[in-house]
Enzyme design. Sequence first.
Site, short mmCIF file in Angstrom:
data_model
loop_
_atom_site.label_atom_id
_atom_site.label_comp_id
_atom_site.label_asym_id
_atom_site.label_seq_id
_atom_site.Cartn_x
_atom_site.Cartn_y
_atom_site.Cartn_z
N ASP A 1 40.68 41.34 42.96
CA ASP A 1 41.26 41.98 41.77
C ASP A 1 41.99 40.90 40.98
O ASP A 1 42.14 39.77 41.44
CB ASP A 1 42.22 43.09 42.19
CG ASP A 1 43.34 42.57 43.09
OD1 ASP A 1 43.18 42.65 44.31
OD2 ASP A 1 44.33 42.03 42.56
N GLU B 1 38.81 43.50 56.32
CA GLU B 1 38.53 42.08 56.14
C GLU B 1 37.96 41.44 57.41
O GLU B 1 37.38 40.36 57.35
CB GLU B 1 39.82 41.34 55.75
CG GLU B 1 40.38 41.76 54.40
CD GLU B 1 41.81 41.28 54.19
OE1 GLU B 1 42.10 40.84 53.07
OE2 GLU B 1 42.62 41.34 55.13
N GLY C 1 44.56 38.49 44.96
CA GLY C 1 44.49 38.79 43.54
C GLY C 1 44.40 37.49 42.75
O GLY C 1 45.12 36.53 43.05
N1 ADE Z 1 45.75 40.93 47.91
C1 ADE Z 1 44.68 41.28 47.16
N2 ADE Z 1 45.06 41.59 45.91
C2 ADE Z 1 46.40 41.43 45.87
C3 ADE Z 1 47.38 41.63 44.86
N3 ADE Z 1 47.04 42.03 43.65
N4 ADE Z 1 48.69 41.38 45.18
C4 ADE Z 1 49.03 40.98 46.43
N5 ADE Z 1 48.14 40.80 47.41
C5 ADE Z 1 46.84 41.01 47.14
#
Ligand code: ADE
Length: 238
Positions: free
Chosen positions: A199, A12, A78
């Site tokens: 995600d 990142e 996420g």
């Molecule tokens: N950072 C990026 N995706 C994530 C997820 N699914 N859960 C926790 N932190 C995250």
Amino acid sequence: MRTAIVSAMHEELAAVLALMPDEQRQRVAGRDFWIGHLHGQQVVAVLSRIGKVAAATTATALIERFDVGSIVFTGVAGGLAPGVQVGHVVVADSFLQHDLDASPIFPRYEVPLYGTSRFATDAALTERLAAAAQLALPDAILHRGLIVSGDRFVATTAESRALQSDLPQALAVEMEGAAIAQVCHDYGVPFAAVRTISDRADDEAHVDFLRFIREVASRHSAAVVEALLRAGQPGPAA
Ligand code: ADE
């Protein structure tokens, strides 16, 4: 005073570090703090590592040892809310720890003895960060609102649904922001955070996350940080 640029993972922050030609490394608490300049602004960049405790340690070291006037977090998260999809960008207005529960002594999510479950980001700095994100990533859909943090990578559709149902205002989930927000609240240091959605925190999350941090995360972080610093010194409005 310096602006701190923080990310959890190397993927990142790599492109941000590449923008700092003169950085000097200083090692504190097992972390490398990179001190230098970006667009003429004094900057310290650091990897917090992953999770709330690691993030709190990093924020505390930044404030105690590196003369920071503001902290900006950039990374991935996420997506939780239905409209927050992979590739979208979320700028946090506030943070909450979704895995904090001292009930029945305190209400669920409330940080004991603070009387609140949410810590707001700095309004002026957040405004500037959102403007920088819009400028740097003109094709990305930008959201503003609540991000929730916890010491869990959310990687099942069942858990994602449970979070959405318990915290319907939450736009996205990650593992550091609420800890930094609390430390910044304690010290009175302005904090802002931008996260690109890697995600959907569902059964596919681990695959999407790994691909996204490899291919997109660093570019997004660098573009937003560059736009922010080009626009001037972040910090509280004069
Ligand atoms: N950072 C990026 N995706 C994530 C997820 N699914 N859960 C926790 N932190 C995250």
